[in-house]
Structure formats: structure tokens, C-alpha cells
Design a protein around this motif. Structure first.
Motif, short mmCIF file in Angstrom:
data_model
loop_
_atom_site.label_atom_id
_atom_site.label_comp_id
_atom_site.label_asym_id
_atom_site.label_seq_id
_atom_site.Cartn_x
_atom_site.Cartn_y
_atom_site.Cartn_z
N LEU A 237 -3.81 7.38 -7.45
CA LEU A 237 -4.22 6.19 -6.72
C LEU A 237 -5.73 6.05 -6.65
O LEU A 237 -6.29 5.01 -7.01
CB LEU A 237 -3.62 6.22 -5.31
CG LEU A 237 -4.07 5.09 -4.38
CD1 LEU A 237 -3.63 3.75 -4.92
CD2 LEU A 237 -3.55 5.31 -2.96
N VAL A 238 -6.41 7.08 -6.18
CA VAL A 238 -7.86 7.00 -5.99
C VAL A 238 -8.64 7.17 -7.29
O VAL A 238 -9.50 6.34 -7.62
CB VAL A 238 -8.33 8.03 -4.93
CG1 VAL A 238 -9.85 8.05 -4.83
CG2 VAL A 238 -7.70 7.70 -3.58
N GLY A 242 -7.20 3.02 -8.58
CA GLY A 242 -8.17 2.37 -7.70
C GLY A 242 -9.40 1.86 -8.40
O GLY A 242 -10.24 1.19 -7.77
N ARG A 243 -9.54 2.10 -9.69
CA ARG A 243 -10.69 1.65 -10.46
C ARG A 243 -10.30 0.54 -11.42
O ARG A 243 -11.11 0.14 -12.26
CB ARG A 243 -11.29 2.82 -11.23
CG ARG A 243 -11.55 4.06 -10.38
CD ARG A 243 -12.04 5.21 -11.21
NE ARG A 243 -13.38 4.96 -11.69
CZ ARG A 243 -14.49 5.23 -11.01
NH1 ARG A 243 -14.40 5.77 -9.80
NH2 ARG A 243 -15.67 4.97 -11.50
N LEU A 247 -4.49 -2.25 -9.65
CA LEU A 247 -4.29 -1.86 -8.26
C LEU A 247 -3.59 -2.97 -7.48
O LEU A 247 -2.82 -2.72 -6.56
CB LEU A 247 -5.64 -1.53 -7.62
CG LEU A 247 -5.63 -1.19 -6.12
CD1 LEU A 247 -4.88 0.12 -5.88
CD2 LEU A 247 -7.06 -1.09 -5.59
N THR A 266 -7.57 12.63 -2.88
CA THR A 266 -8.74 11.77 -2.77
C THR A 266 -9.98 12.65 -2.82
O THR A 266 -9.96 13.81 -2.40
CB THR A 266 -8.72 10.94 -1.48
OG1 THR A 266 -9.90 10.14 -1.42
CG2 THR A 266 -8.65 11.83 -0.24
N HIS A 271 -13.65 7.49 -0.04
CA HIS A 271 -13.15 7.01 -1.33
C HIS A 271 -11.78 6.36 -1.16
O HIS A 271 -11.49 5.32 -1.76
CB HIS A 271 -13.05 8.17 -2.32
CG HIS A 271 -14.29 8.38 -3.13
ND1 HIS A 271 -15.35 9.13 -2.69
CD2 HIS A 271 -14.64 7.93 -4.37
CE1 HIS A 271 -16.30 9.15 -3.61
NE2 HIS A 271 -15.89 8.42 -4.63
N LYS A 274 -12.20 2.93 0.52
CA LYS A 274 -12.69 1.92 -0.41
C LYS A 274 -11.57 1.42 -1.32
O LYS A 274 -11.50 0.23 -1.66
CB LYS A 274 -13.84 2.48 -1.26
CG LYS A 274 -15.13 2.69 -0.49
CD LYS A 274 -16.34 2.79 -1.41
CE LYS A 274 -16.25 3.96 -2.36
NZ LYS A 274 -17.47 4.09 -3.19
N THR A 275 -10.68 2.33 -1.72
CA THR A 275 -9.54 1.93 -2.56
C THR A 275 -8.63 0.97 -1.81
O THR A 275 -8.17 -0.04 -2.36
CB THR A 275 -8.75 3.17 -3.00
OG1 THR A 275 -9.62 4.05 -3.74
CG2 THR A 275 -7.57 2.78 -3.87
N LEU A 276 -8.37 1.25 -0.53
CA LEU A 276 -7.50 0.37 0.26
C LEU A 276 -8.16 -0.98 0.51
O LEU A 276 -7.48 -2.02 0.48
CB LEU A 276 -7.17 1.04 1.59
CG LEU A 276 -6.17 2.20 1.54
CD1 LEU A 276 -5.87 2.70 2.95
CD2 LEU A 276 -4.88 1.77 0.86
N TRP A 279 -7.70 -2.98 -2.53
CA TRP A 279 -6.31 -3.46 -2.66
C TRP A 279 -6.10 -4.71 -1.81
O TRP A 279 -5.50 -5.69 -2.27
CB TRP A 279 -5.35 -2.35 -2.24
CG TRP A 279 -3.90 -2.74 -2.34
CD1 TRP A 279 -3.11 -2.67 -3.45
CD2 TRP A 279 -3.08 -3.26 -1.29
NE1 TRP A 279 -1.84 -3.11 -3.16
CE2 TRP A 279 -1.79 -3.48 -1.84
CE3 TRP A 279 -3.30 -3.55 0.06
CZ2 TRP A 279 -0.74 -3.98 -1.09
CZ3 TRP A 279 -2.25 -4.07 0.81
CH2 TRP A 279 -0.99 -4.27 0.24
N HIS A 294 -18.28 -2.97 -4.98
CA HIS A 294 -17.95 -2.69 -3.58
C HIS A 294 -18.68 -3.63 -2.64
O HIS A 294 -18.14 -4.06 -1.61
CB HIS A 294 -18.30 -1.24 -3.26
CG HIS A 294 -17.94 -0.83 -1.87
ND1 HIS A 294 -16.67 -0.93 -1.35
CD2 HIS A 294 -18.73 -0.35 -0.84
CE1 HIS A 294 -16.65 -0.51 -0.11
NE2 HIS A 294 -17.89 -0.15 0.23
#
Length: 534
Positions: A237-238, A242-243, A247, A266, A271, A274-276, A279, A294
Motif C-alpha cells: 500500500l505505502v 500509494g505512488r 490507488l 509503512t 508516510h 500521506k497515502t490516505l 486516496w 503532496h
């Protein structure tokens, strides 16, 4: 007075000199014990046979036909079954179609409708297959059967592949068609093909396929596939999904399950956050087709009204369970905390609680009294250990204490991991770690931690872990160094620790990410494979 039919059904007759009984009008011979033994031999559920006796006939015929097909006693001949499905006509051969329970039942229904004695026709069918040569077999009546399919996943190409699998044991399938073949196998009740599709999907999980494969596993109640999707996303995921723009496709239910998992990898808690946030941004901006920077995500959330935080508004209330899984107390860098307050995403009470916990921890000399449970409240830190590395380490700063997480490759399959406390004056780049941060001069630090290593071996995840360890860390040996954990990780390519003072973990999605990193490493920022020092 009972109707004669019911009275006949209730009559029982003893078989042999035992106390075993049978129902004389049931469509099987022998007693219930014999039926149970027959079901075990045919690998058929006994209760299901009592409810639907046709299953026993189908299983008997399947066993006879599979044996004949294996012994190659059935020779090629003219098609004797016509299947009408999906607007097309398919010519099949009777012995092969009995590998599918659905087609077998349709054939038996057609057989019973065309004769006054279905049982005799069935016995004639079995006799035809047990004959020694083709010349001895009585002629088989050509049957026309119809199958209606409402599953949108089933295409003509996928259905043709499934029917082809009735004749060939190893039909070539590409990843684009496997979902349709799986759906076709489910409708046909073709178990061997269905399991082959599941295995292929489990080995073909990528950011582009994770959603469709997970939803298919839920739809067809294939727990093995849904579990594989969850474990894959826990690791990827991360650092991977996530990149990418894919996602956006992750279902909220799957994301929530992954966030609650103790195996989630993670680099650090920020980190993950930031992924959430990315999303959520992608869920609300469907036209965006590239991953934004970001700063653009922060500007979007900052544009919402300031009267209430985003999670307090109607748009964000359904997302609260996701962000409750984030360990906000693990975000300890002042710059990151200011960022959270600036975008007005979290309720004020959440941020006040996090700030108060940090204040009390610093006031207590770094003791984290608010952290009670290692599994659910650990401060997580992670790194990726590439196959090419012989040694790899990270520096972690927590409330003025500095620790180094280090991994060493012993040989081709053996790796050792440990953590040790270091002085702030011994750091290679002290300014990047200590700038605007506290430095503790306490001689000892009591730490509770755990080390985990997860690796993908032959398509299955294997986990290696230590017990929960409590240890005092000083500045001089041996108290400055933790117990060295050595894991024999066969064919492992990547590892990552996560979680330290008081906790530490290691994990690993090697198969896909390993090859991805080796091929694309030059295009990733430095903090992808080496998390930013804190």
C-alpha cells in the motif's frame, strides 16, 4: 389419514441383519450408512446428497468419465451435445461435459424430459461408458441444452476458454482473460479450472488488478483469494500503490481491513497518512489522471470551510474509521504536526490529544505513558532491504533518543537484524536528525520492541518474528545493542522493519516490488528505499 405418497415415504425397511435402515423410495440403493460411505468415496457432501440426490448421480458419472478420460478410452467422435449459450452454439462431447456439474445437470434434465424412463436412460448412459470398445457402445442420443448467463464478467472468449478446458488440462490463459474464465468456471461449477484461475490471480496481483481480483474473491466467496489480496496490499500500500493513480481503485472496505492489520508496512506513520490523504483526494477528484504532488493535496483540503474540520463535515464522516487506524501519536516531527493543523483535516480534539501526549512524553524524559499496547499502538518505522544490499541501516529519533536499525546479509538466504542506541554526536549527519529537535542525555532508555520479517516464498507469505522484548539501552556495549535476530528467509528479496520505541517490526513483499525496484530505482526519490531520518 396420510396421503399414500407420504405414507410410502415414511415407511422404512431393515437392510440385512443390522439395525441400519433405508428409505425405499429414495433414488439410491442400499442403506444410509452405505450412502454415507459412497459419498466419502466420491468426495460428495452427504447432507447435500440427501437434499439433492442428483448430485450423487452426477458425481458417479464424473468419476467414471474422468477415469475413462485419464485412461484415454474415449476416442474422438462426432459431437453429441449442443450447448446454446451467450447467443452462440457450442458442440460438445458427452464424456467431457460431465466435468462440469452445471452441464451435467442440464444434460440429465434433458435426458429425463426426452424419455418415460429416465433411470433406464441413465443406466444406459453409464453402460455405454463402461463398455470396452467404441463398437460395443450403444448409440447415444444427441441432446440440445441451454444455459442462460447473467454474470457481466463472463465473455464469449472467456467462456470458450472454459469449455476448451473440458478437453485440455492446461489451456493457456492470459491475465486479461482470467477474471472472465473464473466467472465461467464458477457458473459451470468446474472446480479444477476455478482453482487454477484462483492460483493464477494470487500470483498476478498488481496495482492494476488488486481491485478486480479482490471483488471477484468477495463475489464468489473465495476466501483464499481475498486473503491473498489483503496480504499483498498490506505490504504494498505505502511503498508501491500509494505512488500510483491506481490507488483510487482500492475499495474502502479493503483499505480499512488493511489499515487494521498489524502486518501493515509503512516507512513511518506520516508516510501512511500521506497515502490516505492522497486516496481521499483521488476519491473526490475523479477527473485527475496523474498523481498530484503532496502540496496540491494539502491545498485542496485547505480550501474547505474552516468552521469545521474535514472529518466533521458530511463528506468526511464516512472516512473517520479509516483515520482512526492511523497512529497519530507516531507523528512526532514538528513540521509534520504543523502541516496537519494547517489543512484543518482532523477534529481539534484529535490534535489536542496528540499534542498533549507529546508534551507529557517530553516532560517525563521521553517515557511514553500513553502507549499501552504493543500491537495496536507501536510507533512504526520501516525500511526496504533489497537483494543487492549486504548491509542497510536507518537512524530513528524519538523524543531525543537516537537508534539505528540495521540489517546485514549473512549469506544468500540468511539475514540478521538488530537495533542499537547511538549518541547524537556520533551521527553521520547530525544536523538533519537533531535540527529543531530535543536531545536526551539520559544514560539508559527502557525500550519494548518486536522484530518481524515477511517474505514471499513460492507465492505464499511467510512471517518471521521475535517475541516482544523489553531491554535497557545504554551508550556502551553490550547494553547499547539489542539481541541480534537471524532469519533464514529463503528466496527473499526485500525486507522492512516497522515500529520502534517502544516497538520495531520487519516485513517484506519481495516478488513484485523487488523486480520493480531493481528496474526503476533510478526514477524513485531517495526516501523510497531509505526513509528520511528523523
Amino acid at each position: 389419514m396420510l396421503h399414500p405418497w407420504y405414507r410410502g415415504r415414511l415407511e422404512r425397511r431393515m437392510v440385512g441383519s443390522t439395525n441400519r435402515w433405508r428409505f425405499p423410495r429414495e433414488p439410491f440403493s442400499g442403506d444410509l450408512l452405505g450412502l454415507s460411505q459412497m459419498c466419502k468415496a466420491l468426495n460428495v457432501d452427504f447432507e447435500e446428497v440427501l437434499k439433492d440426490p442428483d448430485r450423487l448421480y452426477v458425481s458417479q458419472i464424473q468419476k467414471i468419465f474422468s477415469r475413462n478420460l485419464k485412461n484415454k478410452t474415449i476416442q474422438s467422435r462426432e459431437a453429441d451435445v449442443i450447448l446454446k449459450c451467450l447467443g452462440s452454439t457450442w458442440e460438445l462431447h458427452q464424456p467431457h461435459l460431465f466435468q462440469s456439474e452445471t452441464l451435467a445437470k442440464l444434460y440429465l434434465m434433458a435426458l429425463s424430459q426426452g424419455t418415460t424412463s429416465p433411470k433406464k436412460e441413465l443406466e444406459r448412459l453409464l453402460q455405454a461408458q463402461l463398455c470396452g470398445s467404441v463398437q460395443e457402445r450403444p448409440p447415444i442420443k444427441k441432446m440440445i441444452i441451454s444455459l442462460k448467463i447473467n454474470d457481466p464478467l463472463v465473455t464469449k472468449v472467456a467462456f470458450a476458454t472454459a469449455l476448451k478446458s473440458l478437453y485440455l488440462s492446461e489451456v493457456e490463459m492470459n491475465m486479461d482473460d482470467v477474471l472472465g474464465v473464473l466467472a465461467s468456471a464458477h457458473i459451470l461449477q468446474f472446480s479444477s479450472l476455478f482453482q487454477r484461475c484462483v492460483a493464477m490471480m494470487m500470483n498476478g496481483l498488481t496495482p492494476t488488478t488488486i481491485k478486480s481480483f479482490y471483488l471477484a474473491g468477495c463475489k464468489y466467496k473465495e476466501e483464499q483469494l481475498t486473503t491473498a489480496c489483503e496480504k499483498w496490499l498490506e505490504m504494498n500500500l505505502v511503498p508501491l500503490v500509494g505512488r500510483q493513480i491506481h490507488l483510487r481503485k482500492i475499495p474502502q472496505e479493503l483499505l480499512h481491513r488493511v489499515l487494521r492489520s498489524p502486518r501493515l508496512f509503512t516507512f513511518n506513520e506520516f508516510h501512511l497518512l500521506k497515502t490516505l490523504l492522497l486516496w481521499v483526494f483521488l476519491q473526490l477528484n475523479h477527473r485527475i489522471q496523474t498523481v498530484p504532488v503532496h502540496e496540491a493535496v494539502l491545498a485542496f483540503f485547505n480550501s474547505f470551510p474552516k468552521k469545521y474540520s474535514f472529518l466533521d463535515q458530511d463528506t468526511g464522516q464516512s472516512l473517520v474509521p479509516l483515520f482512526l487506524c492511523v497512529r497519530l501519536h507516531g507523528i512526532i516531527k514538528g513540521k509534520n504536526l504543523e502541516e496537519l493543523r494547517h489543512i484543518n483535516f482532523f477534529p481539534e480534539s484529535w490534535l489536542i490529544r496528540v499534542t498533549a501526549n507529546h508534551y507529557h512524553a517530553l516532560e517525563s524524559g521521553g517515557d511514553m505513558v500513553h502507549v499501552k499496547d504493543l500491537t495496536t499502538q507501536a510507533m512504526r518505522f520501516g525500511l526496504l532491504f533489497n537483494q543487492e544490499y549486504t548491509t542497510h541501516s536507518e537512524i530513528i529519533a524519538v523524543y531525543g533518543f537516537f537508534f539505528e536499525i540495521k540489517g546485514i546479509k549473512q549469506d544468500t538466504t540468511s539475514y540478521s537484524f538488530y537495533m542499537q542506541r547511538v549518541r547524537h554526536t556520533d551521527l553521520e549527519f547530525p544536523s538533519s536528525v537533531c535540527k529543531h529537535g530535543p536531545v536526551s542525555l539520559r544514560a539508559e532508555r527502557l525500550v519494548k520492541y518486536e522484530i518481524r520479517a515477511q517474505t514471499l516464498v513460492d507465492g505464499k507469505w511467510q512471517e518471521f518474528r521475535t517475541n516482544q522484548i523489553t531491554q535497557k539501552f545504554g551508550f556502551v556495549k553490550p547494553s547499547c545493542k539489542s539481541h541480534v535476530s537471524v532469519f533464514d528467509l529463503f528466496m527473499s528479496f526485500l525486507f522492512f522493519p516497522s515500529s520502534l520505541p517502544p516497538h520495531l517490526f520487519f516485513g517484506d513483499p519481495w516478488l513484485y516490488i523487488s523486480s520493480y525496484l531493481q528496474g526503476k530505482l533510478a526514477h524513485f526519490p531517495k526516501d523510497y528505499h531509505r526513509s528520511t531520518p528523523r
